[in-house]
Design a protein around this motif. Sequence first.
Motif, PDB file in Angstrom:
ATOM      1  N   CYS A  15      -9.571  29.288 -57.802  1.00  9.07           N
ATOM      2  CA  CYS A  15      -8.502  28.797 -58.686  1.00  9.07           C
ATOM      3  C   CYS A  15      -7.470  27.959 -57.930  1.00  9.07           C
ATOM      4  O   CYS A  15      -6.592  27.361 -58.533  1.00  9.07           O
ATOM      5  CB  CYS A  15      -7.798  29.963 -59.387  1.00  9.07           C
ATOM      6  N   GLY A  16      -7.567  27.928 -56.594  1.00 13.63           N
ATOM      7  CA  GLY A  16      -6.620  27.129 -55.799  1.00 13.63           C
ATOM      8  C   GLY A  16      -5.475  27.924 -55.191  1.00 13.63           C
ATOM      9  O   GLY A  16      -4.497  27.356 -54.717  1.00 13.63           O
ATOM     10  N   LYS A  17      -5.601  29.258 -55.167  1.00 16.97           N
ATOM     11  CA  LYS A  17      -4.553  30.112 -54.575  1.00 16.97           C
ATOM     12  C   LYS A  17      -4.265  29.734 -53.122  1.00 16.97           C
ATOM     13  O   LYS A  17      -3.127  29.652 -52.704  1.00 16.97           O
ATOM     14  CB  LYS A  17      -4.960  31.599 -54.591  1.00 16.97           C
ATOM     15  N   CYS A 116      -7.279  29.774 -64.680  1.00 19.12           N
ATOM     16  CA  CYS A 116      -8.323  28.764 -64.523  1.00 19.12           C
ATOM     17  C   CYS A 116      -9.582  29.252 -65.235  1.00 19.12           C
ATOM     18  O   CYS A 116      -9.896  30.442 -65.184  1.00 19.12           O
ATOM     19  CB  CYS A 116      -8.601  28.613 -63.019  1.00 19.12           C
ATOM     20  N   SER A 117     -10.314  28.338 -65.911  1.00 18.36           N
ATOM     21  CA  SER A 117     -11.521  28.753 -66.634  1.00 18.36           C
ATOM     22  C   SER A 117     -12.650  29.119 -65.664  1.00 18.36           C
ATOM     23  O   SER A 117     -12.694  28.632 -64.531  1.00 18.36           O
ATOM     24  CB  SER A 117     -11.994  27.633 -67.564  1.00 18.36           C
ATOM     25  N   ASP A 118     -13.569  29.960 -66.136  1.00 20.68           N
ATOM     26  CA  ASP A 118     -14.721  30.346 -65.314  1.00 20.68           C
ATOM     27  C   ASP A 118     -15.521  29.120 -64.874  1.00 20.68           C
ATOM     28  O   ASP A 118     -15.971  29.039 -63.731  1.00 20.68           O
ATOM     29  CB  ASP A 118     -15.652  31.295 -66.093  1.00 20.68           C
ATOM     30  N   GLU A 119     -15.708  28.165 -65.796  1.00 22.45           N
ATOM     31  CA  GLU A 119     -16.524  26.985 -65.492  1.00 22.45           C
ATOM     32  C   GLU A 119     -15.945  26.219 -64.298  1.00 22.45           C
ATOM     33  O   GLU A 119     -16.662  25.840 -63.377  1.00 22.45           O
ATOM     34  CB  GLU A 119     -16.590  26.024 -66.710  1.00 22.45           C
ATOM     35  N   VAL A 120     -14.622  26.017 -64.327  1.00 20.53           N
ATOM     36  CA  VAL A 120     -13.961  25.276 -63.246  1.00 20.53           C
ATOM     37  C   VAL A 120     -14.052  26.049 -61.935  1.00 20.53           C
ATOM     38  O   VAL A 120     -14.327  25.475 -60.877  1.00 20.53           O
ATOM     39  CB  VAL A 120     -12.486  24.964 -63.611  1.00 20.53           C
ATOM     40  N   GLU A 172      -5.522  24.221 -63.563  1.00 19.83           N
ATOM     41  CA  GLU A 172      -6.510  23.147 -63.673  1.00 19.83           C
ATOM     42  C   GLU A 172      -5.849  21.777 -63.539  1.00 19.83           C
ATOM     43  O   GLU A 172      -6.444  20.756 -63.849  1.00 19.83           O
ATOM     44  CB  GLU A 172      -7.284  23.288 -64.985  1.00 19.83           C
ATOM     45  N   ARG A 173      -4.612  21.767 -63.054  1.00 16.91           N
ATOM     46  CA  ARG A 173      -3.894  20.509 -62.803  1.00 16.91           C
ATOM     47  C   ARG A 173      -3.990  20.157 -61.316  1.00 16.91           C
ATOM     48  O   ARG A 173      -4.598  20.884 -60.538  1.00 16.91           O
ATOM     49  CB  ARG A 173      -2.418  20.674 -63.194  1.00 16.91           C
ATOM     50  N   SER A 174      -3.343  19.058 -60.912  1.00 17.45           N
ATOM     51  CA  SER A 174      -3.343  18.695 -59.490  1.00 17.45           C
ATOM     52  C   SER A 174      -2.505  19.715 -58.721  1.00 17.45           C
ATOM     53  O   SER A 174      -1.573  20.326 -59.271  1.00 17.45           O
ATOM     54  CB  SER A 174      -2.761  17.293 -59.286  1.00 17.45           C
TER      55      SER A 174
END
Length: 200
Positions: A15-17, A116-120, A172-174
């Motif tokens: 998720c980008g943590k 964040c979605s599972d797909e992403v 899901e953003r930058s």
Amino acid sequence: MVGVPIVWILGGPGCGKGTQCAKIVEKYGFTHLSSGDLLRAEVASGSDKGRELSAIMKEGKLVPNEAVLCLLAKAIADHKCDSKGFLIDGYPREKDQGAAFERQIAPADLIIYFDCSDEVMVQRIMGRAAASTEVRADDNEATIKTRLATFRTNTNAILEQYTEKTITLNAERSADDIFVDVQRALDCLIQKKAQAVASA
């Protein structure tokens, strides 16, 4: 008492943590403690405990809470004197772990949940695995799906337990857009914490 802000960083794998934690460390001087990194370091040490943890992680199961709490408590104690705050990344992973952390170590001041979605997340993890020279035992698609299912089941219960302390951010953003919101939350927390210390 730890005396500095404790922030739990929650979000699924990919998720980008890690990116956000690096930005927080750079700007605020917090200490980033990733339960995953602490576990992988223990595994890499080749100790008996490390071998036992490795077997559990390869199956995509959760490591026993006491093992993770011990690693976190030691890491916090090691950095207590020189840290401006602690980011607890990837912990708690279930409701009881949150209660145990607050009882044995210290209460969390804030929880940041990166949604964040599972797909992403699957896309990002598979991309990370393909680009990496370091093969992580838990970066294969079957294990990822097990991890995501476990994560979803447990995280909702944690968020329900700590609604007043939690902020949820769209992950899901930058990375820079997300960090604007992270800074807003942390600036507010640091100000509140400083006022509480001043009036104590």
